[in-house]
Design a protein around this motif. Structure first.
Motif, mmCIF file in Angstrom:
data_model
loop_
_atom_site.group_PDB
_atom_site.id
_atom_site.type_symbol
_atom_site.label_atom_id
_atom_site.label_comp_id
_atom_site.label_asym_id
_atom_site.label_seq_id
_atom_site.Cartn_x
_atom_site.Cartn_y
_atom_site.Cartn_z
ATOM 1 N N ILE A 5 0.842 -1.195 0.000
ATOM 2 C CA ILE A 5 0.000 0.000 0.000
ATOM 3 C C ILE A 5 0.876 1.245 0.000
ATOM 4 N N ALA A 6 1.926 1.243 0.816
ATOM 5 C CA ALA A 6 2.838 2.384 0.861
ATOM 6 C C ALA A 6 3.503 2.594 -0.503
ATOM 7 N N GLN A 7 3.869 1.501 -1.163
ATOM 8 C CA GLN A 7 4.488 1.603 -2.485
ATOM 9 C C GLN A 7 3.490 2.168 -3.499
ATOM 10 N N ARG A 8 2.253 1.711 -3.435
ATOM 11 C CA ARG A 8 1.225 2.204 -4.357
ATOM 12 C C ARG A 8 0.979 3.702 -4.133
ATOM 13 N N ILE A 9 0.930 4.142 -2.869
ATOM 14 C CA ILE A 9 0.734 5.559 -2.568
ATOM 15 C C ILE A 9 1.893 6.387 -3.121
ATOM 16 N N THR A 10 3.108 5.889 -2.979
ATOM 17 C CA THR A 10 4.283 6.587 -3.498
ATOM 18 C C THR A 10 4.227 6.713 -5.015
ATOM 19 N N VAL A 11 3.862 5.628 -5.687
ATOM 20 C CA VAL A 11 3.769 5.639 -7.152
ATOM 21 C C VAL A 11 2.685 6.606 -7.606
ATOM 22 N N LEU A 12 1.523 6.584 -6.963
ATOM 23 C CA LEU A 12 0.439 7.491 -7.337
ATOM 24 C C LEU A 12 0.817 8.946 -7.109
ATOM 25 N N GLU A 13 1.513 9.243 -6.029
ATOM 26 C CA GLU A 13 1.945 10.619 -5.777
ATOM 27 C C GLU A 13 2.936 11.079 -6.850
ATOM 28 N N GLY A 14 3.824 10.189 -7.267
ATOM 29 C CA GLY A 14 4.743 10.509 -8.365
ATOM 30 C C GLY A 14 3.998 10.780 -9.661
ATOM 31 N N LEU A 15 2.973 9.993 -9.943
ATOM 32 C CA LEU A 15 2.174 10.204 -11.151
ATOM 33 C C LEU A 15 1.406 11.525 -11.086
ATOM 34 N N ARG A 16 0.869 11.853 -9.914
ATOM 35 C CA ARG A 16 0.170 13.133 -9.762
ATOM 36 C C ARG A 16 1.116 14.305 -9.998
ATOM 37 N N THR A 17 2.315 14.207 -9.444
ATOM 38 C CA THR A 17 3.304 15.265 -9.635
ATOM 39 C C THR A 17 3.651 15.424 -11.099
#
Length: 115
Positions: A5-17
């Protein structure tokens, strides 16, 4: 938190940026007009023909008006007032003007002393 879950949140935040960055780059191209900003004030119904004017950024209720027309016109007035030239903008303008004037005088003094 689970590692996946932490990895998915990190990836999604990178995509949003990256999405925000790509959008900003897109509107910097010539002949591209950026969409208008969202309104600062929104009108929400309370009930019984009563409406609140709410500031979007803080969620704070600014006023309560009776009738949708009164509430919407008041929110338009607040928008216009917020876009006027205020003291903070005047301070920034005066500061930049003073800096430019000082640099110009320094350049003239430097070249004047060497001639």
């Amino acid at each position: 938190m689970h590692p996946s879950i932490a990895q998915r949140i990190t990836v999604l935040e990178g995509l949003r940026t990256r999405t925000r960055q790509a959008t900003a780059e897109f509107y910097q191209k010539p002949n591209m007009i950026a969409p208008p900003l969202a309104p600062r004030y929104i009108v929400t119904p309370v009930g019984g023909n009563v409406f609140d004017v709410i500031e979007r950024s803080t969620g704070k209720i600014i006023t309560t008006r009776t009738g949708i027309n009164a509430a919407v016109s008041h929110s338009h007035e607040l928008e216009a007032k917020a876009q006027q030239f205020n003291v903070k903008q005047f301070g920034k303008f005066l500061s930049s003007w003073t800096l430019r004037f000082g640099i110009t005088l320094t350049v003239f003094a430097f070249f004047g002393s060497h001639m």
